[in-house]
Design an enzyme around this catalytic site. Structure first.
Site, PDB file in Angstrom:
ATOM      1  N   LEU A  20       0.821  -1.212   0.000  1.00 41.03           N
ATOM      2  CA  LEU A  20       0.000   0.000   0.000  1.00 41.03           C
ATOM      3  C   LEU A  20       0.856   1.265   0.000  1.00 41.03           C
ATOM      4  O   LEU A  20       0.326   2.362   0.000  1.00 41.03           O
ATOM      5  CB  LEU A  20      -0.906   0.021   1.235  1.00 41.03           C
ATOM      6  N   LYS A  22      14.474  -6.736   4.000  1.00 39.74           N
ATOM      7  CA  LYS A  22      14.892  -5.770   5.025  1.00 39.74           C
ATOM      8  C   LYS A  22      16.305  -6.047   5.554  1.00 39.74           C
ATOM      9  O   LYS A  22      16.995  -5.143   5.994  1.00 39.74           O
ATOM     10  CB  LYS A  22      13.892  -5.766   6.181  1.00 39.74           C
ATOM     11  N   ASP A  44      10.009   0.894  11.488  1.00 39.09           N
ATOM     12  CA  ASP A  44       8.998  -0.039  12.008  1.00 39.09           C
ATOM     13  C   ASP A  44       8.912   0.050  13.536  1.00 39.09           C
ATOM     14  O   ASP A  44       7.822   0.148  14.101  1.00 39.09           O
ATOM     15  CB  ASP A  44       9.343  -1.486  11.629  1.00 39.09           C
ATOM     16  N   GLY A  65       4.226 -14.168  18.842  1.00 40.00           N
ATOM     17  CA  GLY A  65       4.811 -14.309  17.507  1.00 40.00           C
ATOM     18  C   GLY A  65       6.219 -13.725  17.466  1.00 40.00           C
ATOM     19  O   GLY A  65       6.692 -13.259  16.430  1.00 40.00           O
ATOM     20  N   ALA A  66       6.877 -13.756  18.610  1.00 37.67           N
ATOM     21  CA  ALA A  66       8.181 -13.096  18.739  1.00 37.67           C
ATOM     22  C   ALA A  66       9.280 -13.740  17.889  1.00 37.67           C
ATOM     23  O   ALA A  66      10.383 -13.199  17.791  1.00 37.67           O
ATOM     24  CB  ALA A  66       8.607 -13.065  20.203  1.00 37.67           C
ATOM     25  N   GLY A  67       9.002 -14.865  17.258  1.00 34.53           N
ATOM     26  CA  GLY A  67      10.005 -15.507  16.405  1.00 34.53           C
ATOM     27  C   GLY A  67       9.975 -14.997  14.977  1.00 34.53           C
ATOM     28  O   GLY A  67      10.937 -15.149  14.219  1.00 34.53           O
ATOM     29  N   ARG A  92       5.189 -19.946  18.804  1.00 34.09           N
ATOM     30  CA  ARG A  92       4.834 -21.352  18.609  1.00 34.09           C
ATOM     31  C   ARG A  92       6.091 -22.200  18.714  1.00 34.09           C
ATOM     32  O   ARG A  92       6.168 -23.122  19.517  1.00 34.09           O
ATOM     33  CB  ARG A  92       4.153 -21.508  17.234  1.00 34.09           C
TER      34      ARG A  92
HETATM   35  P1  ATR Z   1       8.275 -14.233   9.065  1.00 36.61           P
HETATM   36  O1  ATR Z   1       7.675 -12.945   9.607  1.00 36.61           O
HETATM   37  O2  ATR Z   1       9.590 -14.521   9.706  1.00 36.61           O
HETATM   38  O3  ATR Z   1       8.279 -14.307   7.582  1.00 36.61           O
HETATM   39  P2  ATR Z   1       5.945 -15.962   9.285  1.00 36.61           P
HETATM   40  O4  ATR Z   1       6.072 -17.348   8.765  1.00 36.61           O
HETATM   41  O5  ATR Z   1       5.077 -14.999   8.550  1.00 36.61           O
HETATM   42  O6  ATR Z   1       7.389 -15.423   9.592  1.00 36.61           O
HETATM   43  O7  ATR Z   1       5.396 -16.072  10.786  1.00 36.61           O
HETATM   44  C1  ATR Z   1       5.309 -14.950  11.598  1.00 36.61           C
HETATM   45  C2  ATR Z   1       4.989 -15.404  13.008  1.00 36.61           C
HETATM   46  O8  ATR Z   1       3.693 -16.008  13.012  1.00 36.61           O
HETATM   47  C3  ATR Z   1       5.948 -16.433  13.586  1.00 36.61           C
HETATM   48  O9  ATR Z   1       6.141 -16.093  14.933  1.00 36.61           O
HETATM   49  C4  ATR Z   1       5.190 -17.746  13.461  1.00 36.61           C
HETATM   50  O10 ATR Z   1       5.515 -18.706  14.441  1.00 36.61           O
HETATM   51  P3  ATR Z   1       6.720 -19.760  14.229  1.00 36.61           P
HETATM   52  O11 ATR Z   1       7.995 -18.982  14.442  1.00 36.61           O
HETATM   53  O12 ATR Z   1       6.519 -20.791  15.251  1.00 36.61           O
HETATM   54  O13 ATR Z   1       6.585 -20.262  12.830  1.00 36.61           O
HETATM   55  C5  ATR Z   1       3.783 -17.259  13.681  1.00 36.61           C
HETATM   56  N1  ATR Z   1       2.775 -18.155  13.143  1.00 36.61           N
HETATM   57  C6  ATR Z   1       2.488 -18.380  11.848  1.00 36.61           C
HETATM   58  N2  ATR Z   1       1.472 -19.262  11.736  1.00 36.61           N
HETATM   59  C7  ATR Z   1       1.117 -19.591  13.016  1.00 36.61           C
HETATM   60  C8  ATR Z   1       0.118 -20.433  13.572  1.00 36.61           C
HETATM   61  N3  ATR Z   1      -0.735 -21.117  12.803  1.00 36.61           N
HETATM   62  N4  ATR Z   1       0.050 -20.523  14.923  1.00 36.61           N
HETATM   63  C9  ATR Z   1       0.885 -19.818  15.701  1.00 36.61           C
HETATM   64  N5  ATR Z   1       1.850 -18.992  15.240  1.00 36.61           N
HETATM   65  C10 ATR Z   1       1.954 -18.880  13.910  1.00 36.61           C
END
Ligand code: ATR
Length: 321
Positions: free
Chosen positions: A37, A87, A123, A148-150, A174
């Site tokens: 956007l 990024k 961001d 979703g800290a990963g 997760r």
């Molecule tokens: P990125 O931002 O690194 O591209 P992404 O695949 O879009 O990653 O996922 C972003 C976040 O959403 C991650 O924290 C992911 O959890 P994992 O690190 O365990 O993969 C989380 N996420 C995506 N689908 C999920 C689901 N169905 N349940 C819980 N968390 C989910």
């Protein structure tokens, strides 16, 4: 004029600007980038200050970011935004990197200055502004849970919260190992000044941990940074028993405007907000880097309103933008 340009279109100015009233001088680089956007977000503000610049989408394959930025600089672009998945690559292509981008390990804004590329990240600072606007509170005063800290968005937001010196930071993911890695990187932010060790102010939980419910009682702000909620049929990423009336709940997703998480939070009496304000403020801060002293907030708010309500729009205020 095209909705999405490619590196081939950068071959010459005349090719790039064919059929356009204004020369392209700002771009968002991504892959895929068609959903971005950013052109709608920025163009009215560019017109308002008579910048004479057009903002375009540029599809760039992984590994080609540095070359694309070089070419944009040759074509006398003012700067660029960089979105997923570029990024990190953009950061390594820069000659100079600001504090937020260094700490986040990622750049979303580039400013071309003479023959140098300066990298920034709006961001994290955009998140601080968004939370202040939505809830009239400061990150530094809050106990925060990032769900979703990963992921990329979660890491950026959690890192910014740590930089701000928030009261407590709870990282939930997760796959818990990714959140643990992040906690290791952020632990130094929680060691100084206070008597407690980092263990008291920085914690990690798996999304399915039974302790999450009692832990959430000690939290002020819950932030969803997962992609769960982007589809209308998605469940909430967090068990509803975690939600309490005293919570502030922020979902980085802006479309749908009310995710299941926000609906459930609102039902228990929590205050809620969606990722619209994050999308807005990361854009405002990028614009202010390219055009110091200009304040595009009011115009961007209006532009974003119409862009977000368009049927094609679906997304997150960070990471996806
Ligand atoms: P990125 O931002 O690194 O591209 P992404 O695949 O879009 O990653 O996922 C972003 C976040 O959403 C991650 O924290 C992911 O959890 P994992 O690190 O365990 O993969 C989380 N996420 C995506 N689908 C999920 C689901 N169905 N349940 C819980 N968390 C989910």
């Amino acid at each position: 004029m095209k909705d999405v340009y490619t590196l081939d279109d950068l071959a010459s100015r005349s090719l790039l600007d064919e059929g356009a009233e204004l020369p392209a001088r700002l771009a968002v680089l991504g892959s895929p980038v068609a959903h971005s956007l950013s052109p709608q977000l920025h163009q009215a503000s560019l017109d308002e200050i008579s910048s004479g610049a057009r903002y375009i989408r540029l599809e760039v394959a992984p590994g080609e970011v540095a070359g694309a930025l070089d070419r944009l600089q040759e074509l006398e672009f003012i700067g660029a935004n960089v979105t997923v998945p570029h990024k990190f690559e953009a950061l390594s292509a820069a000659d100079e990197i600001d504090g937020a981008a260094t700490m986040l390990g990622a750049a979303n804004t580039i400013l071309f200055e003479e023959d140098r590329k300066l990298a920034f990240n709006t961001d994290g600072p955009g998140f601080v502004r968004a939370i202040h606007e939505e809830f009239l509170v400061d990150i530094k005063d809050l106990r925060i849970m990032v769900v979703g800290a990963g992921g990329g968005a979660g890491q950026a937001i959690a890192t910014q919260c740590a930089r701000e010196g928030c009261e407590r930071l709870v990282l939930v993911n997760r796959s818990v190992s990714k959140a643990e890695e992040l906690a290791t990187r952020l632990s130094s932010c929680f060691e100084s000044e206070r008597l407690e060790g980092p263990g008291d102010r920085l914690k990690v939980f798996s999304l399915d941990s039974p302790e999450l419910i009692s832990e959430s009682g000690h939290i002020d702000l819950i932030v969803n940074t997962t992609s769960v909620g982007l589809r209308q049929t998605d469940p909430s990423p967090l068990p509803s028993a975690c939600l309490q009336p005293h919570h502030l709940v922020y979902d980085t997703i802006y479309n749908p405007a009310q995710t299941r998480l926000l609906g459930e939070a609102s039902q228990v009496g929590a205050r809620i907000a969606n990722g619209y304000s994050l999308l807005l403020y990361q854009g405002v801060l990028s614009f202010e880097l390219w055009f110091p002293g200009r304040n595009p907030l009011a115009t961007m708010r209006v532009s974003l309103q119409s862009a977000v309500s368009s049927p094609q729009s679906r997304g997150q205020g960070i990471g996806g933008e």
